[in-house]
Every structure is written in structure tokens, then in C-alpha cells.
Design a protein around this motif. Structure first.
Motif, mmCIF file in Angstrom:
data_model
loop_
_atom_site.group_PDB
_atom_site.id
_atom_site.type_symbol
_atom_site.label_atom_id
_atom_site.label_comp_id
_atom_site.label_asym_id
_atom_site.label_seq_id
_atom_site.Cartn_x
_atom_site.Cartn_y
_atom_site.Cartn_z
ATOM 1 N N ASP A 645 0.856 -1.187 0.000
ATOM 2 C CA ASP A 645 0.000 0.000 0.000
ATOM 3 C C ASP A 645 0.888 1.232 0.000
ATOM 4 O O ASP A 645 1.365 1.673 1.065
ATOM 5 C CB ASP A 645 -0.922 -0.005 1.226
ATOM 6 N N PRO A 646 1.162 1.831 -1.153
ATOM 7 C CA PRO A 646 2.069 2.985 -1.193
ATOM 8 C C PRO A 646 1.519 4.176 -0.433
ATOM 9 O O PRO A 646 2.283 4.968 0.122
ATOM 10 C CB PRO A 646 2.201 3.261 -2.691
ATOM 11 N N THR A 647 0.194 4.325 -0.376
ATOM 12 C CA THR A 647 -0.379 5.478 0.331
ATOM 13 C C THR A 647 -0.049 5.428 1.812
ATOM 14 O O THR A 647 0.353 6.443 2.402
ATOM 15 C CB THR A 647 -1.908 5.494 0.132
ATOM 16 N N ARG A 648 -0.196 4.260 2.435
ATOM 17 C CA ARG A 648 0.076 4.148 3.866
ATOM 18 C C ARG A 648 1.572 4.216 4.156
ATOM 19 O O ARG A 648 1.994 4.752 5.180
ATOM 20 C CB ARG A 648 -0.504 2.836 4.409
ATOM 21 N N ILE A 649 2.399 3.675 3.255
ATOM 22 C CA ILE A 649 3.848 3.789 3.442
ATOM 23 C C ILE A 649 4.269 5.252 3.333
ATOM 24 O O ILE A 649 5.092 5.746 4.119
ATOM 25 C CB ILE A 649 4.580 2.917 2.402
ATOM 26 N N ARG A 650 3.689 5.971 2.371
ATOM 27 C CA ARG A 650 3.976 7.410 2.257
ATOM 28 C C ARG A 650 3.513 8.136 3.514
ATOM 29 O O ARG A 650 4.200 9.035 4.013
ATOM 30 C CB ARG A 650 3.281 7.969 1.018
ATOM 31 N N GLN A 651 2.370 7.738 4.060
ATOM 32 C CA GLN A 651 1.851 8.393 5.274
ATOM 33 C C GLN A 651 2.809 8.175 6.454
ATOM 34 O O GLN A 651 3.062 9.104 7.235
ATOM 35 C CB GLN A 651 0.474 7.810 5.610
ATOM 36 N N ILE A 652 3.359 6.968 6.601
ATOM 37 C CA ILE A 652 4.321 6.700 7.678
ATOM 38 C C ILE A 652 5.562 7.566 7.510
ATOM 39 O O ILE A 652 6.043 8.209 8.447
ATOM 40 C CB ILE A 652 4.693 5.205 7.690
ATOM 41 N N ALA A 653 6.105 7.599 6.284
ATOM 42 C CA ALA A 653 7.321 8.379 6.039
ATOM 43 C C ALA A 653 7.073 9.872 6.273
ATOM 44 O O ALA A 653 7.907 10.574 6.850
ATOM 45 C CB ALA A 653 7.822 8.124 4.614
ATOM 46 N N ILE A 654 5.929 10.367 5.839
ATOM 47 C CA ILE A 654 5.617 11.792 6.020
ATOM 48 C C ILE A 654 5.537 12.132 7.507
ATOM 49 O O ILE A 654 6.083 13.149 7.964
ATOM 50 C CB ILE A 654 4.299 12.143 5.300
ATOM 51 N N ASN A 655 4.882 11.300 8.290
ATOM 52 C CA ASN A 655 4.779 11.565 9.729
ATOM 53 C C ASN A 655 6.145 11.584 10.391
ATOM 54 O O ASN A 655 6.442 12.453 11.209
ATOM 55 C CB ASN A 655 3.893 10.507 10.402
ATOM 56 N N LEU A 656 7.006 10.621 10.042
ATOM 57 C CA LEU A 656 8.322 10.541 10.680
ATOM 58 C C LEU A 656 9.207 11.719 10.283
ATOM 59 O O LEU A 656 9.878 12.329 11.121
ATOM 60 C CB LEU A 656 9.000 9.215 10.314
ATOM 61 N N VAL A 657 9.217 12.072 8.979
ATOM 62 C CA VAL A 657 10.053 13.190 8.534
ATOM 63 C C VAL A 657 9.515 14.505 9.086
ATOM 64 O O VAL A 657 10.281 15.389 9.499
ATOM 65 C CB VAL A 657 10.134 13.226 6.989
ATOM 66 N N SER A 658 8.201 14.655 9.119
ATOM 67 C CA SER A 658 7.603 15.875 9.673
ATOM 68 C C SER A 658 7.996 16.054 11.132
ATOM 69 O O SER A 658 8.364 17.156 11.560
ATOM 70 C CB SER A 658 6.084 15.823 9.539
ATOM 71 N N ASN A 659 7.953 14.979 11.913
ATOM 72 C CA ASN A 659 8.367 15.061 13.318
ATOM 73 C C ASN A 659 9.844 15.416 13.436
ATOM 74 O O ASN A 659 10.241 16.207 14.292
ATOM 75 C CB ASN A 659 8.099 13.734 14.031
ATOM 76 N N ALA A 660 10.676 14.779 12.595
ATOM 77 C CA ALA A 660 12.115 15.036 12.669
ATOM 78 C C ALA A 660 12.422 16.509 12.413
ATOM 79 O O ALA A 660 13.226 17.129 13.124
ATOM 80 C CB ALA A 660 12.857 14.152 11.662
ATOM 81 N N ILE A 661 11.794 17.099 11.408
ATOM 82 C CA ILE A 661 12.037 18.515 11.114
ATOM 83 C C ILE A 661 11.461 19.398 12.222
ATOM 84 O O ILE A 661 12.065 20.394 12.623
ATOM 85 C CB ILE A 661 11.431 18.876 9.743
ATOM 86 N N LYS A 662 10.308 19.021 12.748
ATOM 87 C CA LYS A 662 9.662 19.835 13.783
ATOM 88 C C LYS A 662 10.544 19.934 15.029
ATOM 89 O O LYS A 662 10.691 21.000 15.618
ATOM 90 C CB LYS A 662 8.316 19.221 14.147
ATOM 91 N N PHE A 663 11.171 18.800 15.443
ATOM 92 C CA PHE A 663 11.904 18.779 16.696
ATOM 93 C C PHE A 663 13.412 18.981 16.503
ATOM 94 O O PHE A 663 14.186 18.668 17.407
ATOM 95 C CB PHE A 663 11.654 17.452 17.421
#
Length: 1018
Positions: A645-663
Motif C-alpha cells: 500500500d504505497p499510500t500508507r507507506i507514504r503516510q508513515i514516512a511523512i509523519n516521521l520526517v515531519s516530526n524530525a524537522i519539527k523537533f
């Protein structure tokens, strides 16, 4: 020996076998000798077993004592090493002091002046990496003072040497050195107090030295000085409270001499806590103590008994009777196991003692176990002997006696059994035998009910082919107090005294059945709560997305109009906040789907590397705008395509990268994907996200993946967010049978590693199969020639969608209900219909079915705020071509309209002349038949749901019936369904039942009227 079979008499007794004939003594003589042999052998074997057990127990106790002594030797050696290291450090310090003093050290420039300027106080740290020393002195004259300068130079030179010696020996250098006249003292390391004089309650250095200095005699006395000069070993003193706030310490004292005169006294401190670690006594009735040469206890530690019965005094008293040596000794005196050994050159020694109680407290399980084992072996041996004696040498029982005793035993077992037993006549059901429990239960049966034995007799299945043994039968039994007990019954058809009988046994399972009922009720309540939660989230998603759709849509339209610079800035802020709110809603909805089991995953062929590149391209400008370095690394060993499921894999990666940049405030963020094992073709893939941000403590990591939880309470205030992203990542990863791990240290960044077992796909990615996007973008579509019908019961939504379509160049008309939409659709031609799903009376499903029943092939697009898997299936069944999730932005809307219009244009033209408005007049025969069949099925389901109290089925069936009648404009029937729906939501099943009784004839009469009205037109 043959025996005579006895016969049971009428009283249940049995005849005994006749005695042996007179004179037949040979078997008894043989039996006597054989018994003597067997029992003599048993006695000998028992003695051997007892002896072996005694040897084993002795070995265990002896090994335990040796282990205790060995442990003592180890602790003595460690204490000796501890004191030896202290003495080595002391001698090194004194030797360096004497060498430096003889060399007449010179103080560094300005040191003496600084010392006098600071009124006799200075901190010395001549080399980095070593602890600093504090020098205090009583200043009696202005500089230059040669004596003070010389001592300052000595302290300055000794500080790095002492630190180096301490590091070489891996010991801490803590203590102090003072002059014989008590004018100057050097303390190392610097005490953790503001003013050593004030903290000890003295006014001068001399008073401080007199208070803390060990009593080694008056150095002004030549005899004392000579004695100390002759004995150059460090002297150890008992524990005292450290004057500078540290733990209690023992002190080693050694003066330094020059030309036979003492010029410095050095004191080395060893924390008592280090010594207590070697004195620790954790066992029952044991004591470990440090004793000086005079036999005085310096340190003491006892076991859990706390030195019960004067254990310490007993050990010291016994130890004084032992010849003193310089080696480790061990003795046993008056019930005490004692070991002692020297630990210092000054006569201090470690004394350790324990008693038999210590041994028994430690070894009693094993001792008891082996003793019990010996007893069991002996018991087994004698049991075997007795069994052989019984089987071989004891005359056999007479057959009649065995039968009689067996029958009595069976009766006793049946009477004492916790279950009810009864023997019933197979033909008539009369009670032949029964135990007390059966009798008591039958006497407690309600008088209006058949007797228990009759109910048991009726329960047996006599049908042909039925098994003779019928078990696990349940029988509800009404008692005298009107309670209902549940019985679990087993029935067996057998023979008794030549007659067919029914052996019945039962046990009371009322508690079990009550528990099952409570569990079913709890499960139903949990299911209802879960359904209520899902319904609530769906409703809230719809209610929030609907105004959010208007907000984002109007913001997008506003962004296409001319604005000033400040207005554009404010528009960006509002748009960003609205988009963030949409992201939160999406996360909550996705999390709810996962929790309720409604989340479904695709399994399509896709390019994993391309998915990760898209995520990297999305966040690279965001990271650069924040001043961060951003890297995206794709392993060359990745397969071209994977199934998942590329959509859910993209969603996982987006959440992790977004958190990394945020913190992460400074540094870098890395996104990478690689094979866990690049030597295996089916290796799992790993997605890693690393940052150099704020990091986390182990306690914060424990709650990291909990829903609505962040690392600490300040995270939401400082960085924002709901704490749901990582919880959603964990749930999605687990749905894909993967794992997610985190490694982090506070203020040193974090690394998240997601491992997914994605199979390699031999096919082409779905995104590459056909060029659908290019097709509708390149299609020659005249937007002004396309007419769209917009259906929504909320004016704001209608106006927004029409405005969006007008911005895109489409001509759109509005309808505020399904009925109005049907009328407008029959009045003119439309190329596409956009409709809301949740509308009163006729909803979007009913509108779509009505259009399809009229033969309309126009594309239908549903616009909704929430769509679950079951709702997608309902849309497909109703004939809806596409679903758009609110908020719908212009690009998505334009793409959807173009694609559907382009596809509809390529279909064969439908016969629009045969359209028929079914909202009025007679119904077509196939529609009427379908509605009649559907009504019958729904009514059956509704009556069954009312009996079971199934609210979910009630709501689903009532909604379906309401939509059907709303489709044909029968408002009275649809409103009746709506009222029952509300009553079902309020869990008023009785009101629904009453309403259904009135609704059923109304519905049938309405359908009869619609078909009868067709007859005049025939």
C-alpha cells in the motif's frame, strides 16, 4: 489359591469363602519365611538410602561452609586492596611532599599576593583534568612571608602529582594536609561548601585543624616526633563524620619530615560506604565487622536478624580466644563459624561469623527436599514390598466378597460425589437408585414443574441412530423460590440387573451460565460502545469537514482574486492553519479506522524508491527554510517494484520526517530506505529517519507510541501537534506486519527505523499502467459546454461548489434536495451530477438509485465528509461513479470532472427519450416489484432486530426503507421511518415496535396505491 464366589443376600452382604482345611500349614510357613526375607531386605535398603542421604546432606553443608569462607577470603582481599591503595597514595603524597620541600619550591608569580589578597584563601588547579585544592591559612603579617610562600609553592606543585597518582591507582584522592602549627591547611578536592570555616562553626584555620585533625600526638614534643619519624607507616583512625559534608570516612594519617622535623601532616579519607560494601551481611544470623588491633569494633554489619541473641558479642568473645596471626584464619567455636584476616598494616582485621541458623536458613529447601526424597523413596520401597506381599502372599479375596465391596464402594462414591446421580428405568422413568444431591435437588423443584427424574427421562433422545451416551445436555430447572438453575446433564443407556436403565449424572452450571450471560452482555455493550465511537467519529468528521470544506474552498477562491500583500500573508496563515486542522482530522479518522478494524490496505505494485523520493522532495524545501541539512538516500539494491500500500507507506514516512524537522532546530535530517539483508531477494525493507534534534529520555520513549501522548507536557506548547502521528505510524506498521523501533538520547537526536516485509512484485506499478492523468488533461473538453447539477441541503456548501465550478469554467445549477434534483434533471440535460450523501428525506444513495432506475447514465459524484469501507460499497451499489472527500480543492475537482466527462463521452449514447420520472404517478413494474420484495425483507429483519434489541440493524434497515420511499416522493412514509430512526438512536425499542405496527399497513397501502394508479393508464 482358588476361591469360592460369594452370593449377595437381600441385605447387601456377601458370603465368605471357607477356611483352609486343617493341617494345611505349608503355605503359611513358606509365607512366613518369604515375608521375613522381603522385610529384612527392605530394612537393609532403607538403611542404605538413609546413609546415602546423610552423606549427601553432609556434603551440601560442608560445601556451603566452604563457600562462605571463600567469599570471606575474597572480601578480605578486596578490603586489603582498598586500604593498600590508600596507603600507597598516602606514601606517594608524603614522598612527593618531602622531595619538593627539600628542593625549596618557588611559588608561581602572583600566587602569594593573591593568597594574601584573598585573606588566606586560594583555590589551586595547576593542570586541567585534575581536581582543584583549597588552601586556607591564618594570615598574621603582610607579605612577603617566606613560610607561607613556601607552603603555597608546595601545594601548587603537589596538586598535579597527587591527581596523577590517584588516577594511576584508580582511586579518588580526597583528604587534607595541614602544617604542624595548624596555621595552613590544604583540602582536596575543594569541599562543596561556600566557607569551610563557617560550615564547621570555627573562626580560624587553627581552630578548624584542631577540630578535624586526628589525634597523632603533639608534634611539638620531640619524643612524639621521633616516634612518628621512626614509624613511617600510615596510621588508620576509626570512622568519623566528614567535616565538609561528605559521607562518614576512615582516615589514614602520615606526617612528612625534613631533616628529622615534621613540616606537614597528610590525611587521606576513605568513604565508609566503600568498606560497607565488603561488610554486607545479607543472610540470617550472620555478622561481618572491621576490628582494630585492640579488638574494638570499627564497622559492623549484621544480617536480617540484626545480631539477635548477642551474635556480635559472641563472635568477638570467641575470636579473642583464637591465636592471632597475620594470615586468614577459620575456626569453629561454641556453635559459631568464625573467620578473620588482617586488612591493614596497623592491625585492623575483618572478622566474620555465622551460625547453624545461617546454614539452615539458606539450605533448608534443599535439605528438606533431599530428606523428603529419601522418605518418598523409602515409602515407595515399602509400598512396593507391601504390594508384592499383598499380591503374592495374602490369600485372594472370595469373588462374592469383591463384588459386595465393589458395589458398596460404588454406592459410597455415588453418594459422596459432588454431582447428582440417578439410575432410572429406561421404559417408565422410575428412580431405581439416587444419591443425596439428586434427592435434594428433586425435593427443591417447583411444584408446578414435573419432577426432576421425569425431566431427565424426557431429555434422553430415543430417536433411531441417536447415540447411547448423550452428554453436555443443558436443562433449565425451576426451583421452589422461582429461581432458574442450569444443569449440565449426561445420560447413558446401560444394563442393571438384567434390565435397561438410564444412568443420569448432572452438575450445577448456573454460575458458569450466569458468567457467560454477563460476558455476552459485556461483549454486546463493548460492541455498542465501539459502534457508538465509530458513529461519533464519523458524525464529527462529517460535521467538522463540512464547514472546513467551505473554509478551504473559499480560501482557495479568495487566493485567486487580487489581494494586497498583507491580505495574501493573512490568507496564507489561515490556509496553513486550516490545512493543519484537516491533517489532524485525517489522523484521528485513520486512527479510528485502525482501532475499529475498518482500515483496509491495498496490495498493488508500486515503486518504493519513487514514493520515498516524493516524500523527500516534499520536505526538502521545508528543511532548508528552517536552516537544516536534508538528505534522502535510496538503496540501489531495492527491487524495481514491490507489492503493498504505497499510500500508507507514504503516510508513515511523512509523519516521521515531519516530526524530525519539527523537533530539530539545528543540524540535519536524513531519510533513507534500504534492504535489511541485501544478500536475500525477499529481504524486508527498512525506512529510517534520523535527526539531530531534542532527543528523548528512556521514560519518554516508553509512552512515545501511545495515542494522544507526547514526550512531555511542554511538547504541545512548544512544537504543537496532537501526539497521534507516531501512534498511527505504529498501528499502520503493525497492519503491514512490520515493526517500528526508536533509538534516542536526550539532546542528541532520534532515529526511527520501520521494517516492513514487502514482497517483490514482478509486475508494473499501478501508477505506470496507462496514462490516465495525461489522457484527461490532454482531452479537448470545452468546460463552458459542460452542465453540472449540484445537490446539497446546506446552502453554504451548494454556493461553494457552484463557485468552485464557475472558477474552473463549468456551468452549474443547484438543487436543495433529492426530490428537487430529480425534477431539475428531468427538465434539462446535465453532463454530471454532484450530490451530498447525507441529506434528509431522499439522501444521495436514493437519488443515485433513482437516476439509474430512470435509465440515466450520467456520471454521479458523491461529495461527503467521511467515507468508510461499507459506505464505499453502498455508493457502488447505488451507481455512484466517484467519491470526493471534503474538503474538495479546485485541482481535485477539475481532475475528477474532466476524467468522468471524458469517460462518459466515450460510452455508447443512452436512449434519453425513455427517461421516466418515478417520483410521481405509477411505478414501473420492475421498480414496484423490487420495492415490494425489499419492504418484505426489511420488515422481517426489523421484527427480528426488535426481538434481539439489535439497534445497529434497526438503524440500517429503517434508513434503507426511508431512502426507498423518499425516492418515490412518499413523504409520509419516509417521515414515519425517520421518527423510528430517532427512537432507535434513543434506544427506545418499545416505541420503535409500536411505530412499526402502524408503519407496516401504511407502507403496503402506499405501494398498492402506486401500482393501482397505473391501471387507468393501461
Amino acid at each position: 489359591m482358588p476361591t469360592q464366589i460369594g452370593k449377595s443376600n437381600e441385605h447387601g452382604g456377601a458370603l465368605r469363602a471357607p477356611a483352609d482345611p486343617p493341617g494345611n500349614h505349608e503355605p503359611s510357613v513358606l509365607s512366613r519365611y518369604q515375608r521375613m526375607f522381603f522385610y529384612s531386605a527392605g530394612i537393609v535398603i532403607s538403611l542404605i538410602v538413609a546413609l546415602l542421604t546423610g552423606v549427601l546432606l553432609y556434603s551440601m553443608i560442608n560445601d556451603y561452609i566452604e563457600h562462605r569462607y571463600t567469599d570471606f577470603v575474597v572480601r578480605t582481599t578486596r578490603l586489603q586492596q582498598e586500604f593498600l591503595e590508600g596507603e600507597i597514595l598516602m606514601r606517594a603524597f608524603v614522598r612527593h611532599a618531602e622531595e619538593s620541600w627539600d628542593a625549596h619550591p618557588v611559588a608561581p608569580d602572583g600566587l602569594v599576593d593573591k593568597f594574601f589578597a584573598q585573606r588566606g584563601r586560594i583555590v589551586l588547579q595547576t593542570r586541567r583534568g585534575f581536581d582543584a585544592a583549597l588552601v586556607l591559612g591564618d594570615i598574621t603579617q603582610q607579605p612577603p612571608d617566606p613560610e607561607v610562600a613556601r607552603y603555597l609553592a608546595l601545594a601548587s606543585e603537589l596538586n598535579p602529582r597527587v591527581g596523577a597518582s590517584a588516577k594511576a591507582l584508580s582511586v579518588g584522592a580526597s583528604g587534607y594536609a595541614y602544617t604542624p602549627d595548624h596555621r595552613i591547611i590544604a583540602i582536596f578536592p575543594v569541599p562543596n561548601v561556600d566557607d569551610p570555616l563557617k560550615s564547621t562553626g570555627v573562626k580560624s584555620v587553627e581552630e578548624l585543624v584542631r577540630r578535624i585533625a586526628p589525634d597523632i600526638g603533639d608534634l611539638a614534643d620531640p619524643a612524639v616526633e621521633a616516634r612518628l619519624f621512626a614509624n613511617r607507616d600510615p596510621m588508620w583512625f576509626p570512622p568519623v563524620e566528614d567535616p565538609f559534608g561528605r559521607d562518614p570516612t576512615v582516615r589514614a594519617v602520615m606526617p612528612a619530615f625534613a631533616n628529622g622535623r615534621a613540616f606537614l601532616v597528610a590525611v587521606r579519607e576513605v568513604p565508609v560506604s566503600l568498606l560497607r560494601e565488603e561488610l554486607a551481611a545479607a543472610r540470617h544470623d550472620e555478622a561481618s565487622m572491621l576490628v582494630d588491633s585492640a579488638g574494638k569494633v570499627i564497622l559492623l554489619d549484621t544480617g536480617p536478624t540484626g545480631g539477635a541473641r548477642g551474635l556480635t558479642e559472641r563472635i568477638l568473645s570467641a575470636e579473642q580466644q583464637i591465636t592471632q596471626t597475620t594470615r586468614v584464619t577459620r575456626h569453629y567455636l561454641r556453635g559459631l563459624f568464625i573467620a578473620s584476616g588482617p586488612v591493614t598494616s596497623g592491625g585492623w582485621k575483618l572478622v566474620y561469623g555465622f551460625t547453624w541458623r545461617t546454614i539452615l536458613a539458606e539450605l533448608w529447601p534443599d535439605l528438606l527436599g533431599y530428606t523428603v526424597a529419601m522418605l518418598l523413596v523409602t515409602a515407595f520401597l515399602w509400598t512396593l514390598l507391601l504390594l508384592l506381599d499383598h499380591r503374592i502372599f495374602t490369600p485372594g479375596y472370595v469373588r462374592s466378597q469383591r463384588v459386595f465391596e465393589s458395589e458398596n464402594l460404588n454406592r459410597t462414591m455415588v453418594a459422596a460425589a459432588p454431582s447428582g446421580f440417578a439410575l432410572l428405568s429406561f421404559e417408565r422413568g422410575d428412580v431405581l437408585l439416587q444419591n443425596d444431591l439428586m434427592r435434594n435437588v428433586e425435593s427443591n423443584t417447583h411444584p408446578d414443574e414435573p419432577p426432576l427424574h421425569v425431566q431427565l427421562h424426557r431429555l434422553y433422545d430415543r430417536a433411531e441412530g441417536a447415540p447411547a451416551w448423550q452428554s453436555d445436555l443443558e436443562l433449565p430447572l425451576r426451583l421452589k423460590d422461582d429461581r432458574i438453575d442450569d444443569l449440565l446433564v449426561s445420560l447413558v443407556r446401560t444394563k442393571y440387573q438384567g434390565h435397561d436403565v438410564l444412568l443420569c449424572s448432572f452438575s450445577d452450571i448456573t454460575s458458569l451460565k450466569n458468567t457467560e450471560r454477563k460476558l455476552n452482555e459485556a461483549r454486546a455493550a463493548a460492541d455498542a460502545a465501539n459502534q457508538a465511537k465509530s458513529a461519533f467519529l464519523a458524525m464529527m468528521s462529517h460535521e467538522i469537514r463540512t464547514p472546513l470544506n467551505a473554509i478551504l474552498g473559499n480560501l482557495e477562491l479568495l487566493g485567486r482574486s487580487p489581494l494586497s500583500a498583507s491580505q495574501e500573508d493573512r490568507l496564507r496563515v489561515v490556509t496553513s492553519s486550516s490545512t493543519a486542522l484537516l491533517g489532524i482530522i485525517n489522523d484521528i479518522l485513520d486512527f479510528s479506522k485502525v482501532e475499529s478494524g475498518q482500515m483496509t490496505l491495498e496490495s498493488i505494485s508500486f515503486d518504493l524508491g519513487d514514493v520515498i523520493r516524493q516524500v523527500g522532495a516534499m520536505f526538502e524545501p521545508v528543511a532548508h527554510a528552517k536552516g537544516l541539512e536534508f538528505d534522502c538516500m535510496i538503496d540501489d539494491a531495492l527491487a524495481p517494484h514491490y507489492l503493498g500500500d504505497p499510500t500508507r507507506i507514504r503516510q508513515i514516512a511523512i509523519n516521521l520526517v515531519s516530526n524530525a524537522i519539527k523537533f530539530t532546530a539545528t543540524g540535519e535530517v536524513l531519510l533513507e530506505v534500504y534492504l535489511k539483508d541485501d544478500t536475500a531477494r525477499d529481504s524486508p525493507i527498512v525506512i529510517g529517519v534520523s535527526d539531530t534534534g531534542i532527543g528523548m529520555t528512556p521514560q519518554q520513549q516508553e509512552a512515545l507510541f501511545s495515542a494522544f501522548t507526547q514526550a512531555d507536557s511542554s511538547i504541545a506548547r512548544r512544537f504543537g501537534g496532537t501526539g497521534l502521528g507516531l501512534a498511527l505510524c505504529l498501528r499502520l506498521t503493525e497492519l503491514m506486519h512490520g515493526t517500528i523501533q526508536v533509538k534516542s538520547e536526550l539532546n542528541d537526536g532520534s532515529t526511527f527505523v520501520v521494517t516492513l516485509p514487502l514482497p517483490v512484485s514482478p509486475g508494473v506499478p499501478v501508477s505506470a499502467q496507462g496514462d490516465g492523468k495525461t489522457r484527461w488533461e490532454s482531452a479537448a473538453i470545452d468546460t463552458h459546454a459542460i452542465h453540472i447539477l449540484v445537490v446539497d441541503d446546506q446552502p453554504a456548501n451548494r454556493e461553494l461548489i457552484v463557485a468552485q465550478l464557475a472558477t474552473l469554467g463549468y456551468e452549474a445549477h443547484m438543487a436543495d434536495s433529492g426530490a428537487a434534483a430529480l425534477r431539475r434533471f428531468n427538465e434539462r440535460h446535465y453532463d454530471l451530477v454532484m450530490t451530498d450523501i447525507n441529506m434528509p428525506e431522499m439522501d444521495g444513495y436514493a437519488l443515485a438509485r433513482c437516476l439509474r432506475d430512470q435509465g440515466a447514465s450520467v456520471p454521479i459524484v458523491a461529495i461527503t465528509a467521511h467515507v468508510a469501507a461499507e459506505e464505499r460499497a453502498r455508493c457502488a451499489q447505488a451507481g455512484i461513479d466517484e467519491i470526493l472527500l471534503k474538503p474538495v480543492l479546485l485541482d481535485t475537482m477539475d481532475a475528477t470532472v474532466r476524467r468522468l466527462v471524458d469517460e462518459a463521452g466515450k460510452r455508447p449514447a443512452s436512449n434519453t427519450g425513455k427517461r421516466r420520472d418515478i417520483s410521481q404517478g405509477p411505478l414501473p413494474e420492475h421498480i414496484h416489484a423490487a420495492m415490494m420484495q425489499s419492504l418484505k425483507e426489511s420488515l422481517v429483519a426489523l421484527h427480528a432486530a426488535i426481538e434481539l434489541g439489535d439497534i445497529k440493524t434497526l438503524l440500517a434497515q429503517l434508513h434503507a426503507v426511508r431512502g426507498s420511499f423518499a425516492m418515490i416522493q412518499e413523504t409520509e412514509v419516509a417521515n414515519a421511518c425517520a421518527r423510528m430512526e430517532q427512537q432507535a438512536r434513543d434506544h427506545d425499542v418499545a416505541a420503535v415496535k409500536d411505530g412499526l405496527d402502524r408503519f407496516e399497513p401504511l407502507a403496503y397501502a402506499t405501494l398498492a396505491r402506486r401500482v393501482m394508479s397505473a391501471q387507468p393508464d393501461a
